[in-house]
Structures are given as C-alpha cells and as structure tokens.
Design a protein around this motif. Structure first.
Motif, short mmCIF file in Angstrom:
data_model
loop_
_atom_site.label_atom_id
_atom_site.label_comp_id
_atom_site.label_asym_id
_atom_site.label_seq_id
_atom_site.Cartn_x
_atom_site.Cartn_y
_atom_site.Cartn_z
N GLY A 67 -12.11 -63.62 43.93
CA GLY A 67 -12.87 -62.41 44.21
C GLY A 67 -14.35 -62.68 44.32
O GLY A 67 -15.04 -62.12 45.18
N THR A 68 -14.84 -63.55 43.45
CA THR A 68 -16.28 -63.86 43.50
C THR A 68 -16.64 -64.42 44.86
O THR A 68 -17.57 -63.93 45.52
CB THR A 68 -16.64 -64.89 42.40
N ALA A 69 -15.89 -65.42 45.30
CA ALA A 69 -16.19 -66.02 46.60
C ALA A 69 -16.10 -64.97 47.70
O ALA A 69 -17.01 -64.82 48.53
CB ALA A 69 -15.22 -67.17 46.87
N LEU A 70 -15.02 -64.18 47.67
CA LEU A 70 -14.78 -63.23 48.74
C LEU A 70 -15.85 -62.14 48.81
O LEU A 70 -16.48 -61.92 49.85
CB LEU A 70 -13.40 -62.60 48.53
N PHE A 71 -16.10 -61.49 47.64
CA PHE A 71 -17.02 -60.35 47.67
C PHE A 71 -18.46 -60.77 47.93
O PHE A 71 -19.19 -60.09 48.62
CB PHE A 71 -16.90 -59.53 46.38
N LEU A 72 -18.85 -61.90 47.35
CA LEU A 72 -20.21 -62.36 47.63
C LEU A 72 -20.35 -62.65 49.11
O LEU A 72 -21.37 -62.32 49.73
CB LEU A 72 -20.54 -63.62 46.80
N ALA A 73 -19.31 -63.26 49.71
CA ALA A 73 -19.38 -63.58 51.13
C ALA A 73 -19.51 -62.29 51.96
O ALA A 73 -20.34 -62.19 52.86
CB ALA A 73 -18.15 -64.37 51.56
N ILE A 74 -18.70 -61.28 51.61
CA ILE A 74 -18.76 -60.03 52.38
C ILE A 74 -20.14 -59.40 52.29
O ILE A 74 -20.74 -59.02 53.31
CB ILE A 74 -17.70 -59.03 51.85
N LYS A 75 -20.65 -59.33 51.05
CA LYS A 75 -21.93 -58.65 50.88
C LYS A 75 -23.11 -59.47 51.41
O LYS A 75 -24.21 -58.95 51.57
CB LYS A 75 -22.17 -58.35 49.39
N ALA A 76 -22.88 -60.76 51.64
CA ALA A 76 -23.98 -61.60 52.12
C ALA A 76 -24.16 -61.46 53.62
O ALA A 76 -25.22 -61.80 54.16
CB ALA A 76 -23.73 -63.05 51.75
N VAL A 77 -23.12 -60.95 54.29
CA VAL A 77 -23.14 -60.95 55.76
C VAL A 77 -24.37 -60.26 56.38
O VAL A 77 -25.02 -60.85 57.23
CB VAL A 77 -21.82 -60.35 56.30
N PRO A 78 -24.74 -59.03 55.93
CA PRO A 78 -25.87 -58.37 56.60
C PRO A 78 -27.15 -59.22 56.61
O PRO A 78 -27.77 -59.36 57.67
CB PRO A 78 -26.08 -57.10 55.76
N ALA A 79 -27.48 -59.79 55.47
CA ALA A 79 -28.72 -60.57 55.41
C ALA A 79 -28.60 -61.82 56.25
O ALA A 79 -29.55 -62.21 56.95
CB ALA A 79 -29.04 -60.95 53.96
N LEU A 80 -27.42 -62.44 56.21
CA LEU A 80 -27.25 -63.67 56.99
C LEU A 80 -27.33 -63.36 58.48
O LEU A 80 -27.86 -64.15 59.26
CB LEU A 80 -25.91 -64.33 56.65
N GLN A 81 -26.81 -62.20 58.89
CA GLN A 81 -26.90 -61.83 60.30
C GLN A 81 -28.36 -61.60 60.71
O GLN A 81 -28.81 -62.07 61.74
CB GLN A 81 -26.09 -60.56 60.56
N LYS A 82 -29.06 -60.88 59.83
CA LYS A 82 -30.45 -60.55 60.16
C LYS A 82 -31.30 -61.81 60.22
O LYS A 82 -32.08 -62.01 61.15
CB LYS A 82 -31.01 -59.58 59.10
#
Lengths: 326, 370
Positions: free
Chosen positions: A47-62
């Motif tokens: 879950g840690t890997a998954l949720f951090l990855a999901i929530k990191a997407v917006p900043a990584l895209q920007k």
C-alpha cells in the motif's frame, strides 16, 4: 485428534498404525488468523508503494519525471520541483555518518565480544541498547546545543590542516561552519552505531571458537587473531551491518531537520553551513505545504522509500546469507 | 532509529537461569592480570599522555576539555606503542594499540550516553514542576513564562494506546505464523518485515497521510496511532520471534503428544510460557514508537491546547511538542522544549528499565519452574 476406530483396532491388534498430523477445524481457523495477521504487513508495504505513487503523479506530471530527478529547485508557486541536490545531500550526510560510525561500531562490537571483562560488558550492552532507544529528537537537540561547539572546532582543525583533501575545503575562507553536513552526519552516526554494533556482534559471535583459539595457540596476538580469523570470517556480515546503518542514515529525519541549515542545492562543502536531505525536506516543508507541493513531497518520499528499501533488503540478504553459511 | 528491532534487550536472547553459567563461560578471553613491567609501562604511557596534553593546552591556550582529552589519548596511544615496541616487539605493540582503540570506542559510547542524559537533565530540570505537567500552551504567549506539557502527554498516551492495541496483536500473531506455523507465506513475510524495519518513519507518516488524512478524515490522534503502529509491527514481531525461539521444543511436543491441537498448544502452552518475553517485546516496540516525531508531524499536526478526542482534530504529542517549540527560537520556548525532553527521556528510561526487569524476572521464573 481423538483416536478413530481403525486406530483403536490397530492398537488392539498391535500392528503399526498410520501416523498422520491431524489438522482440526480450530487449527485451520487459527492458521488463517495468523496468516491474515502476517498478511497485514504485506498490505502495508504494498500500500505504501502504491498510494505514494498515485499521489505523486500530479507533481511529477507538472515538473516532469526526468527533471524531478535531475534539477535542484523547490518552487511550489510555479510548480517547479527537482530533488537532485537533496538526493546528493542525503547520500553526503549518510556517507559522513558511516565514516564516523563504522570504526566506532566495529570497535564497540570487538570490545563487547572479545575484550571486555564481564562486568563492563553488561554496562556496555545496556548503554548501546539505551542509545538505540533514545528518540531522534533528543539526539537532534543535544547535537544542536551541546555537540556543535566542539565539532566546529574539529571542523576548523580539519580544514586548516587537511585541506589538501578536497572534502575538507571551504567555498570561501571564512565560511560559517555551524549547521553543516559534517555536524549532522556526526549526530546521525551516533544514532546508527547501535544497529551496526549489534548486527556485527551477531556475525562475529558465529565465528567458530576453535579457529580463534587455534590462532591464539599458534602464538598470535589477540589483534592477530582478529585480523586473520575474525574479520575475514565476518567480512560479508559486517558489510551487511554497515549497509543497514546506511539505510537508517538515509531515512533519518528529525535530527537532520533540526540541525541542518536547509538548502535545496547540493552543497559539496561538507564542513560548511548548509545542506539537506529528502527526509528533512519533507519534515520542513510539509507543515506549510499546499496541494501541488504536498504531491511533490510525496514524490520525494517515494524516492526515499525506494532508496532505503533497496539498501535495506540488500543488507538483510547479505546478513542472512552469512548466518545460513555459519 | 533503533537497534531495538534487532535483538532483545540483553546480549543473549532471554537468558534462562540454566544458561547463566554458559554465558559466563562464553566470555572468551578473560584479560589476564597485568604483570609488573606492563603496569609500569601503562603508568608511564598514561603519565606521558596527560602531562603532554596538559603542556600543549597551556602552551597553545586551548580551553576545551575535549581538546585535552583528544590529545591526551593520541599521546597515550603513541607512547604505549613505542614503549611496547621497545620492550617487547612490534606485534605486541600493535596489539596494545588496538586494545587501547577498542577500549576507547567503548568509552566513547558510554560517555556520549552519559553526556546526553546529563545534558537533558541539567537543561530540563529547572522548568519541570507540577504546573508544567498539568497545564497546556493555549493561554501562554511564546515569550511568557508558564505553560506546560499536559496536552502533549495526553496525546502521547492516547496515540500509544491506539498504536499498541493495533500493532501488538498483529505482531505477535505474525511471530507465531513465522515460528510456529511456518506457513507458505513465511519467506515473503519475513522479507516484508525486513523491509518494514528499515522503513523511514517519515515515509510511514506519508503513507497514513495519503490513505487517511487526505481521504477527508483530517489529522487526528488516531491517524498518528496508525502510523506509529506501522513502525511498531516489525520491532515487536522480530523480538517476539526471538522470544518464541527460546521456548523449549519439548514443551510444544508434550502438548501435542497429550493430544492437544496445535492452536491449543500455542495458546495455552507456548504463549503463556513466553509471556514475559512477549511483554518485553511489546514494551520495546512502545519505547521505539514513543520517541517518533516525523510520522506524528504528518498525521496529527500538533496543537497547543488540549484535545481529548483522538479521532477528531489535530493533537499534540511529546516529541512533536518539543520539535515545534524548538522551531520557534526564543528562550522561553526552548526552555519548555528542554523540560519536555526531560519528560520524554524519563518516559523512555522507565520503559527501558521495565522491559529489562520483566524480561529478567520472566527468565528466572521460567528457569526455576523446570
């Protein structure tokens, strides 16, 4: 588990019966219960890997995935993020702490296992355990208020006499020496000493005693025995212990956040004020962060997570292999 | 941060009374008594170290005691080496050099610990009084005197309770799974426990932040309890497994031979026998979690007034209280932080001693009952 009729018959007739492990329904429930408790840990790490990855997407895209890892900026108002400098800073601090901690920890392990009289040994193991139990905030405070003054002296001395070595140079002659990576690294070193000590002690204790005694019986000194028998035997395990300490040092947060003069850029001048690490970035920026910045912090946390995961699992694999080999 | 998850408190996993003797025997090389010439050499080396360093300090006007200690040590090392090389051989000299260095590392560890404890006591004792323990910070400005730590104590207590209730059963059942059941998942579970024990505490905080606080539930003591539970699980699991390993296989086999199914053998024989060890494991887990700042910063946010409800709204706790005071650099706040640090250190010390006492008493009881 009760004996069934065929079993009783077999008993009466005095012929061998089947030996089978009966699993009762209670057992099955119990095993499922334990297995699901064990599975909680799986879910947490996954879950840690998954949720951090999901929530990191917006900043990584920007900010762009590549530029997030190849630039050193932190500008939440325009959504420009890059953690290269902090990644380097994290490794600088962890490396400094290893340089300080490894000799101390191995010396301690040798002292406890090989040198100390029984009474001192008790005091020492208690001290090391208590050192391990001390909260990192206490280390941070003590490091900031008590340890900085003497360490600045050491830093000045290193710079004055050993500036031939590039690490001990300063960007300018009278640069401030407080709140540097060197000081933080030393404090973190004291925090990782216990784990390196205890794991290397375990490894060294597995060295066959007969070999050590043979070395002594051949007329070797105690140091000769350690150098020729104990350390070669424990080499891999001690490497694992050091890696474990490295993993801890990478993730150390509060002591770093308290002491370091935080900068996003990497500061190659170890003795000089300023530096940073991923973990301290999160602790320092989080309380005031808003939407996109939080996402960027989570992305940084994900990077830290993967880094420590690899180091830690590698270290464990090494330690475990030596334990099996022994 | 801790080695706590590496091994139980004592150097050997739960010393049984029966094992007491072998432990003494294990001490590998009891240092033999020094002969006269060695004693003379030792005294000479000490004298040269101390006087040499004193002279240098006077000459160069160094005032810090550490400088004195470092130079005294260096001179001591040098003279030990030279004396031994002169009277015996280079091999003996190197051996002595290493012996001195190894003793030094022991000295450093003990003195760092004493220095730290002493520093916290000296700095914190002044502000520690009844009022400090029973009031919060809601009515005091940053520069005022007064104010206290009560709200943080309440937060710590509630969060530790939540974390313990969640993590200890999971951890002990996991240890049972690993050591009693040897299930199919054992390998991967052990792998994951390894991964968790190295998980930076701030990442645990971020995880709970994303799955709990961000999902509209907001910051709370419960969220902090969840994050701390994640940090406790690997510690308690590892130590508990070590404890289970010390239980004699004969006990398990007798239970099974009497016809008990496995679950009864575990619940009624193995776990009760290991009880004190399991309590020790739990206390060690609590001692680790009680000092964590970073995950609480991300999940409970901290607060300056008392919040009794663990499920609703920001809550303080002891390490976070200290951290937030330290980030406001004025003397009154920092003095409060030191008193808080003293309370925290006392708490950790109490837990530490408690774990030791229970562990040792349990070992004695177990040893005596055979």
């Amino acid at each position: 588990m009760a004996l069934t009729t065929p079993d009783l018959q077999a008993l009466e007739e005095q012929v061998p019966r089947d030996i089978a492990r009966t699993v009762t329904r209670g057992d099955r429930i119990f095993r499922t219960l334990c297995a699901s408790a064990a599975a909680v840990s799986l879910f947490i790490i996954g879950g840690t890997a998954l949720f951090l990855a999901i929530k990191a997407v917006p900043a990584l895209q920007k900010a762009g995935l590549v530029s997030f890892f190849t630039t050193s900026v932190w500008n939440p108002t325009v959504g420009d993020f890059g953690v290269l400098g902090l990644l380097i800073g994290t490794i600088i601090i962890a490396t400094v702490s290893l340089i300080v901690a490894v000799p101390l920890a191995i010396g301690l392990a040798l002292f406890i296992n090989e040198y100390s009289p029984a009474r001192i040994r008790r005091i020492l193991t208690s001290s090391v355990d208590l050192l391990a139990a001390m909260p990192s905030i206490i280390f941070g405070m003590w490091g900031f208020f008590a340890l900085q003054a003497p360490l600045v002296g050491v830093a000045a001395w290193l710079n004055l006499h050993l500036s031939a070595i590039p690490f001990f140079r300063l960007s300018e002659a009278d640069a401030p020496l407080l709140r540097s990576s060197f000081i933080v690294g030393t404090v973190v070193a004291l925090m990782i000493v216990p784990i390196i000590t205890s794991v290397s002690r375990d490894v060294m204790a597995q060295c066959p005693r007969s070999q050590c005694e043979a070395a002594l019986a051949l007329g070797g000194s105690r140091w000769g025995m350690i150098k020729e028998v104990l350390l070669p035997f424990g080499k891999a395990g001690i490497t694992g212990a050091v890696l474990l300490g490295f993993g801890r040092a990478l993730g150390e947060t509060i002591a770093v956040a308290l002491i370091i003069a935080f900068t996003v850029q990497a500061n190659p001048y170890v003795l000089e004020q300023g530096g940073g690490s991923i973990a301290s970035l999160i602790a320092i920026k989080f309380p005031e962060a808003q939407d996109l910045e939080i996402s960027a912090l989570i992305a940084a946390g994900l990077a830290l997570f993967s880094m420590t995961l690899f180091v830690n699992l590698g270290a464990r694999a090494i330690v475990r292999r030596t334990q099996i080999a022994a | 941060m801790s080695l706590l998850d590496e091994r139980p408190l004592d150097e050997t996993p739960v010393p049984d009374a029966q094992d007491q003797e072998p432990i003494e025997e294990q001490v590998p090389f009891r240092p033999r008594a020094l002969v006269r010439s060695e004693r003379v050499e030792l005294m000479l080396a000490v004298a040269s170290g101390v006087t040499g360093s004193a002279v240098m300090c006077l000459l160069f006007d160094w005032t810090h005691p550490l400088t004195f200690a470092i130079w005294a040590l260096l001179l001591f090392l040098g003279s030990t080496y030279l004396l031994a090389r002169d009277s015996q051989s280079p091999i003996v000299a190197t051996d002595r050099l290493v012996t001195t260095l190894v003793w030094t590392s022991g000295g450093i560890a003990v003195s760092v610990l004493l220095w730290m404890l002493g520093y916290v006591v000296v700095k914190g004792i002044a502000g520690l009084n009844f009022e400090y323990l029973t009031s919060d910070l809601s009515k005091v400005g940053p520069l005022d005197e007064g104010g206290g730590v009560f709200h943080a104590l309440v937060g710590t207590l509630e969060q530790m309770l939540i974390a313990s209730v969640l993590s200890i059963p999971i951890a002990i059942l996991t240890a049972v799974y690993l050591h009693e059941i040897h299930g199919r998942l054992s390998g991967i579970v052990r792998f994951v426990i390894d991964a968790m024990s190295g998980l930076p505490s701030i990442v645990a905080g971020l995880f709970i932040y994303t799955v709990w606080v961000l999902q509209g539930r907001g910051p709370s003591g419960l969220a902090a309890g969840l994050a701390l539970a994640i940090l406790m699980i690997p510690t308690v699991t590892r130590t508990a497994e070590e404890m289970l390993k010390t239980i004699d296989d004969g006990l398990r086999e007798s239970a099974l031979a009497l016809g008990a199914p496995q679950w009864r053998s575990v619940m009624q024989v193995v776990l009760p026998t290991a009880r004190s060890g399991l309590i020790t494991a739990s206390i060690l887990g609590i001692a680790r979690a009680v000092g964590e700042t970073a995950p609480v910063l991300l999940t409970a946010f901290g607060s300056s007034s008392i919040n009794w409800s663990p499920v609703n709204g920001p809550q303080a706790d002891l390490p976070l209280y200290i951290y937030q005071l330290l980030r406001q650099p004025n003397p009154a706040q920092i003095a409060r932080a030191w008193s808080g640090a003293l309370v925290l250190v006392l708490l950790v010390l109490i837990l530490f001693v408690l774990a030791r006492v229970i562990g040792e008493r349990g070992a004695r009881v177990r040893g005596g009952s055979r």
